[in-house]
Scaffold this motif. Structure first.
Motif, short mmCIF file in Angstrom:
data_model
loop_
_atom_site.label_atom_id
_atom_site.label_comp_id
_atom_site.label_asym_id
_atom_site.label_seq_id
_atom_site.Cartn_x
_atom_site.Cartn_y
_atom_site.Cartn_z
N ASP A 152 2.21 6.11 -1.82
CA ASP A 152 2.08 4.97 -2.73
C ASP A 152 2.26 3.67 -1.92
OD1 ASP A 152 2.30 3.00 -4.61
OD2 ASP A 152 4.22 3.71 -5.43
N LYS A 153 1.18 2.86 -1.86
CA LYS A 153 1.19 1.63 -1.04
C LYS A 153 2.35 0.71 -1.40
CE LYS A 153 -3.75 1.15 0.03
NZ LYS A 153 -4.37 2.06 -0.99
N ASN A 154 2.69 0.67 -2.68
CA ASN A 154 3.74 -0.25 -3.13
C ASN A 154 5.12 0.12 -2.60
OD1 ASN A 154 1.88 -1.73 -4.70
ND2 ASN A 154 2.01 -0.14 -6.28
N SER A 155 5.30 1.40 -2.22
CA SER A 155 6.61 1.83 -1.72
C SER A 155 6.70 1.76 -0.21
CB SER A 155 6.90 3.27 -2.14
OG SER A 155 6.57 3.47 -3.48
N MET A 156 5.59 1.42 0.46
CA MET A 156 5.59 1.52 1.93
C MET A 156 6.29 0.35 2.59
SD MET A 156 1.96 3.21 2.79
CE MET A 156 1.54 4.81 2.08
N GLN A 157 6.84 0.61 3.77
CA GLN A 157 7.59 -0.43 4.48
C GLN A 157 6.73 -1.18 5.47
OE1 GLN A 157 11.24 1.20 6.03
NE2 GLN A 157 12.05 1.39 3.96
N TYR A 158 5.68 -0.54 5.97
CA TYR A 158 4.81 -1.16 6.97
C TYR A 158 3.39 -1.25 6.44
CZ TYR A 158 8.81 -0.39 9.98
OH TYR A 158 10.07 -0.41 10.50
N GLN A 159 2.58 -1.93 7.24
CA GLN A 159 1.19 -2.12 6.84
C GLN A 159 0.44 -0.79 6.91
OE1 GLN A 159 -0.40 -5.40 8.95
NE2 GLN A 159 -2.07 -5.68 7.49
N VAL A 160 -0.45 -0.59 5.96
CA VAL A 160 -1.24 0.64 5.93
C VAL A 160 -2.20 0.65 7.12
CG1 VAL A 160 -2.96 1.92 4.59
CG2 VAL A 160 -1.07 0.77 3.42
N ASP A 161 -2.06 1.66 8.00
CA ASP A 161 -2.89 1.77 9.21
C ASP A 161 -4.32 2.17 8.90
OD1 ASP A 161 -1.17 1.04 11.15
OD2 ASP A 161 -0.63 3.07 11.79
N GLY A 162 -4.50 2.95 7.86
CA GLY A 162 -5.83 3.46 7.52
C GLY A 162 -5.73 4.40 6.35
N PRO A 163 -6.87 4.97 5.98
CA PRO A 163 -6.88 5.81 4.78
C PRO A 163 -6.02 7.08 4.91
CG PRO A 163 -9.12 5.51 5.66
CD PRO A 163 -8.20 4.81 6.58
N TRP A 164 -5.68 7.48 6.16
CA TRP A 164 -4.86 8.67 6.39
C TRP A 164 -3.38 8.42 6.22
CZ3 TRP A 164 -7.43 5.82 10.04
CH2 TRP A 164 -6.61 5.01 10.85
N TYR A 165 -3.04 7.14 6.09
CA TYR A 165 -1.64 6.71 6.27
C TYR A 165 -0.71 7.18 5.15
CZ TYR A 165 2.16 3.54 7.68
OH TYR A 165 3.34 3.01 8.10
N TYR A 166 0.47 7.68 5.55
CA TYR A 166 1.57 7.93 4.61
C TYR A 166 2.85 7.61 5.33
CZ TYR A 166 1.78 12.43 7.10
OH TYR A 166 1.85 13.39 8.05
N GLU A 167 3.91 7.44 4.60
CA GLU A 167 5.19 7.12 5.24
C GLU A 167 6.29 8.07 4.78
OE1 GLU A 167 6.33 3.05 4.59
OE2 GLU A 167 5.01 2.31 6.19
N GLN A 168 7.14 8.49 5.73
CA GLN A 168 8.37 9.21 5.38
C GLN A 168 9.49 8.19 5.28
OE1 GLN A 168 9.91 12.22 8.08
NE2 GLN A 168 11.81 12.31 6.88
N LEU A 169 10.04 8.07 4.08
CA LEU A 169 11.07 7.06 3.84
C LEU A 169 12.48 7.63 3.84
CD1 LEU A 169 9.27 5.21 0.91
CD2 LEU A 169 9.32 4.52 3.32
N GLU A 170 12.61 8.91 3.50
CA GLU A 170 13.91 9.58 3.41
C GLU A 170 13.78 10.93 4.09
OE1 GLU A 170 16.60 8.66 1.28
OE2 GLU A 170 15.69 6.96 0.26
#
Ligand SMILES: *Cc1c(COP(=O)(O)O)cnc(C)c1O
Length: 385
Positions: A220-238
């Motif tokens: 979810d883009k709204n929960s991300m901490q950094y800029q979206v690198d591309g369509p593959w992008y996801y972030e581990q936050l916890e």
């Protein structure tokens, strides 16, 4: 042997599972969110997160409220070990509040006294896990009041209690708690094989539960901490886990959920029949509180030992030998060798000890036949009298 519990699977359940097996997604497909939506609708919660077991649900519930090292989690000793283990998973300390001699649920008076003592010692709990034994809700209003006074989180272990009600609310509405957990193990009220769900009305806790059950990863883009690198992008936050439920399981759960009320009505009919059959026997039948409508996961009798010449072990063994698959729910958790090693004495909670000496769970499941109930009553009468 007549088992103490058994799932009820019909052709519709089987077809629902087969449909998923023939579809594009075995997991993380469209059925799981549908199941979650129906669970929320059924128990009037805002959010639901299905996971691979109630144990996992309890773990991420504890994590979500921030339980960690140095904190305390309190629960009832008369429960399955998972209600306490979830505290240990978070490196917290666990303690037990004795049961009410009538309902066998965590005693709110004992809780009050223990909180007063803990306040003086500066060891107040961060989390209380009330367990709705047999499907009868704990007395949640006073627990909520104490939670507000002493500032702890309430996580209901409603593994037995889907379909139950308390004070005109569905168990799972989280009217008096932060999170409620249900189990879908085959002996419980409805099943997904293995599985569980955590429900809540709190959006912050919901966001945490959602992350924790799937590696702590967000798309979810709204929960991300950094800029979206591309369509593959996801972030581990916890640091989360893989506690996901499959769509195969969710399909079974969804189909089972449509028969939940039917199952519970049947369980009530069977329980009423037992009550009648045992009226003249030296046993205490399950007390039903006015505030609660039980889902009757278990039918627990207590032997009136002063009127019987045998001890519980003998009665229990003789019932098993006669083909009645009785069981015991539960060995007080503090008696387990693992908990003994943590320093709990073997007779830590007096009411739980008495319960342990007297309690027997009799077979109860929707397909139990009237003839089987008559047989069970006959065996019990013969063994006791
Ligand atoms: C069954 C049960 C659990 C654990 O459920 P799983 O889905 O098997 O992990 C936890 N607490 C209680 C009270 C239970 O009866």
């Amino acid at each position: 042997m007549i088992p103490y519990g058994r799932q009820n699977i019909n052709q519709k359940d089987i077809d629902a599972v087969v449909d998923v097996l023939k579809s594009d997604f075995l997991t993380q497909g469209p059925v799981l969110p549908k199941f979650e939506k129906e669970i929320s609708k059924y128990c009037h919660s805002q959010f639901a997160f299905a996971v691979n077991s109630a144990t996992s649900a309890l773990h991420i519930a504890c994590k979500a409220v921030g339980l960690s090292e140095g904190d305390w989690l309190w629960t009832s000793p008369v429960t399955f070990v998972a209600s306490a283990n979830c505290g240990l998973y978070c490196d917290a300390n666990v303690d037990f509040v004795d049961i009410d001699p009538k309902t066998y649920n965590l005693c709110t008076q004992a809780l009050k006294v223990k909180l007063e003592e803990a306040k003086i010692k500066n060891k107040l709990p961060k989390v209380i896990v009330p367990v709705h034994l047999s499907g009868q809700s704990c007395d949640m209003k006073p627990i909520r009041e104490l939670a507000d006074e002493y500032n702890f989180f309430v996580i209901e272990d409603a593994s037995h209690a889907i379909g139950g009600r308390y004070a005109d609310n569905s168990v799972g509405s989280c009217q008096y708690s932060d999170i409620t957990v249900f189990s879908f193990h085959p002996v419980k009220i409805i099943t997904t094989g293995e599985g569980g769900v955590a429900v809540t009305n709190n959006p912050d806790l919901a966001a945490k539960l959602s992350l924790l059950r799937s590696h702590g990863i967000t798309r979810d883009k709204n929960s991300m901490q950094y800029q979206v690198d591309g369509p593959w992008y996801y972030e581990q936050l916890e640091l989360g886990y893989n506690y996901r439920m499959t769509d195969i399981q969710a399909a079974l759960g969804l189909s089972q959920l449509s028969r939940l009320d039917e199952f519970i009505e049947k369980r009530h009919t069977l329980a009423a029949c037992y009550n009648e059959l045992f009226a003249e026997l030296p046993v205490t039948t399950p007390y039903q509180s006015d505030d609660a409508y039980s889902s009757y996961h278990l039918y627990i009798i207590r032997l009136q030992l002063s009127k019987i010449k045998k001890d519980k072990k003998t009665v229990f063994s003789e019932l098993r030998e006669a083909g009645v698959g009785v069981n015991l729910h539960y060995i007080p958790v503090y008696k387990q060798p693992y908990y003994r090693r943590l320093g709990f004495p073997n007779d830590y909670c007096p009411e739980s000890e008495k319960y342990y000496d007297e309690a027997i769970s009799l077979p109860l499941f929707p397909d139990l036949k009237h003839d089987e109930q008559l047989f069970i009553a006959d065996q019990l009468r013969e063994i006791l009298l």
